[in-house]
Scaffold this active site. Sequence first.
Site, PDB file in Angstrom:
ATOM      1  N   GLY A   1     -38.945 -17.804  15.647  1.00 11.80           N
ATOM      2  CA  GLY A   1     -39.691 -16.868  14.945  1.00 11.80           C
ATOM      3  C   GLY A   1     -40.820 -16.106  15.617  1.00 11.80           C
ATOM      4  O   GLY A   1     -41.095 -16.866  16.969  1.00 11.80           O
ATOM      5  N   GLN A   2     -41.447 -15.310  14.889  1.00 20.18           N
ATOM      6  CA  GLN A   2     -42.343 -14.175  15.689  1.00 20.18           C
ATOM      7  C   GLN A   2     -43.791 -16.141  15.897  1.00 20.18           C
ATOM      8  O   GLN A   2     -44.124 -15.870  16.588  1.00 20.18           O
ATOM      9  CB  GLN A   2     -43.644 -13.998  14.670  1.00 20.18           C
ATOM     10  CG  GLN A   2     -44.481 -12.820  15.664  1.00 20.18           C
ATOM     11  CD  GLN A   2     -45.123 -12.378  14.514  1.00 20.18           C
ATOM     12  OE1 GLN A   2     -45.690 -12.645  13.251  1.00 20.18           O
ATOM     13  NE2 GLN A   2     -46.334 -11.308  15.219  1.00 20.18           N
ATOM     14  N   LEU A   3     -44.022 -16.664  14.600  1.00 25.58           N
ATOM     15  CA  LEU A   3     -45.228 -17.689  15.110  1.00 25.58           C
ATOM     16  C   LEU A   3     -44.776 -18.295  16.192  1.00 25.58           C
ATOM     17  O   LEU A   3     -44.638 -19.292  16.931  1.00 25.58           O
ATOM     18  CB  LEU A   3     -45.242 -18.082  13.784  1.00 25.58           C
ATOM     19  CG  LEU A   3     -46.491 -19.032  13.686  1.00 25.58           C
ATOM     20  CD1 LEU A   3     -48.012 -19.095  14.274  1.00 25.58           C
ATOM     21  CD2 LEU A   3     -46.312 -19.746  12.474  1.00 25.58           C
TER      22      LEU A   3
ATOM     23  N   LYS B   1     -44.330 -18.808  -1.693  1.00 26.36           N
ATOM     24  CA  LYS B   1     -45.762 -19.599  -0.766  1.00 26.36           C
ATOM     25  C   LYS B   1     -46.563 -20.418  -2.016  1.00 26.36           C
ATOM     26  O   LYS B   1     -47.544 -20.879  -1.918  1.00 26.36           O
ATOM     27  CB  LYS B   1     -46.303 -18.496  -0.233  1.00 26.36           C
ATOM     28  CG  LYS B   1     -45.936 -17.818   0.966  1.00 26.36           C
ATOM     29  CD  LYS B   1     -45.394 -18.615   1.778  1.00 26.36           C
ATOM     30  CE  LYS B   1     -44.635 -18.324   3.136  1.00 26.36           C
ATOM     31  NZ  LYS B   1     -44.364 -19.889   4.106  1.00 26.36           N
TER      32      LYS B   1
ATOM     33  N   ASP C   1     -34.089 -24.063  15.160  1.00 29.04           N
ATOM     34  CA  ASP C   1     -33.648 -22.762  14.329  1.00 29.04           C
ATOM     35  C   ASP C   1     -31.945 -22.675  14.163  1.00 29.04           C
ATOM     36  O   ASP C   1     -30.830 -22.768  14.813  1.00 29.04           O
ATOM     37  CB  ASP C   1     -33.750 -21.423  15.775  1.00 29.04           C
ATOM     38  CG  ASP C   1     -34.181 -19.920  15.314  1.00 29.04           C
ATOM     39  OD1 ASP C   1     -35.603 -19.470  14.991  1.00 29.04           O
ATOM     40  OD2 ASP C   1     -33.103 -18.827  14.665  1.00 29.04           O
TER      41      ASP C   1
ATOM     42  N   TYR D   1     -41.343 -13.676  -2.255  1.00 30.32           N
ATOM     43  CA  TYR D   1     -42.233 -14.377  -1.082  1.00 30.32           C
ATOM     44  C   TYR D   1     -43.615 -14.775  -1.315  1.00 30.32           C
ATOM     45  O   TYR D   1     -43.103 -16.069  -1.678  1.00 30.32           O
ATOM     46  CB  TYR D   1     -42.601 -13.083   0.478  1.00 30.32           C
ATOM     47  CG  TYR D   1     -43.120 -13.591   1.614  1.00 30.32           C
ATOM     48  CD1 TYR D   1     -42.818 -14.574   2.102  1.00 30.32           C
ATOM     49  CD2 TYR D   1     -44.445 -13.668   1.636  1.00 30.32           C
ATOM     50  CE1 TYR D   1     -43.329 -15.252   3.173  1.00 30.32           C
ATOM     51  CE2 TYR D   1     -45.092 -13.774   2.993  1.00 30.32           C
ATOM     52  CZ  TYR D   1     -44.353 -15.017   2.961  1.00 30.32           C
ATOM     53  OH  TYR D   1     -45.059 -15.298   4.848  1.00 30.32           O
TER      54      TYR D   1
ATOM     55  N   GLY E   1     -37.615 -23.394  12.547  1.00 31.02           N
ATOM     56  CA  GLY E   1     -38.052 -21.713  12.666  1.00 31.02           C
ATOM     57  C   GLY E   1     -38.539 -21.414  14.090  1.00 31.02           C
ATOM     58  O   GLY E   1     -39.577 -20.336  14.264  1.00 31.02           O
TER      59      GLY E   1
END
Length: 315
Positions: free
Chosen positions: A11-13, A146, A34, A142, A8
Amino acid sequence: MSKILVIGAGGQLGTELTKALADKYGKASVIATDFQASMSSKFDYCTFHTLNVMDKDSLASIVKIEGVTQIYHLAAILSALGEKNPVQAWDLNMGGLLNVLEVARDHKIEKVFWPSSIAVFGPNSDKDQTPQKAFKDPNTVYGISKLAGEHWCEYYFNKYGVDVRSLRYPGLIGYKSLPGGGTTDYAVDIYHKAVNGQKFTCFLSEDTYLPMMYMDDAIHATLQLMEAPKDHITIRTSYNLAGMSFSPKEMHQSLLVHYPNFEIVYQPDFRQQIADSWPNSIDDSVAKKDWKWQPQFDLKAMTATIVKHLPAFFN
Ligand code: SER
């Protein structure tokens, strides 16, 4: 030499963490992956593979071929998007994590990083300075994924000795990459509108407080946690982590210092209910004690940094 696989990475992070890992451990030590092949253009500085984490055989094959020693598994569907596609969010968030944990066990991976979130807390959790071990009743898919994932991480550590480490990130805010599908995303979008001289329509009400963190602090915390000696890690579910807490109104005020004409209108939508179920602020004293965590950025410092760099970065 460590070989660090990032799942991933686009992505943003992932965009910023992968670069930080390459800067710290060397470009040859990092393998970005990704599910979108088009993300390869972001990673001209390191090896890139297209990988869907749901494909366990491909994951295992990359781990074997590249001699991977550490995995950072960042791929997930976030809170707001997850509510639109609950079953898909559960499948990806849980199935992806279980594939990573299984491959880590089979291939004797030295360390695994997996992000959790403030979304593990729910409407009946303590709202202010929410403690590490607060009661948790997440009401988003979500958040449920988590919370379950945290327990899977602890299970793999206790049962199989997989050294998996995790942080409950607050909303992450940076200017180098865009978030997608989260409830805290407004706090990134607002900067883009402000620097471009546009009015901002906020999907949360003006007094909605949420825990947030500047990206540099999040990267710093992640690298610090992963470098900490194994016997300092007392939490094998996921650590509470705090940077700052603010409301959209306070964020607007911090931007008025730089853009006195910046306008905001409030049109709360379905994301308001998600935000209302999360804490206002987080107690991260266990992270501070165990591995000496200390954030650097408050709202004022973050806004000054972002408004300085964002225009050149995105234009
Ligand atoms: N930033 C995430 C979201 O808003 C929370 O972890 O979904």
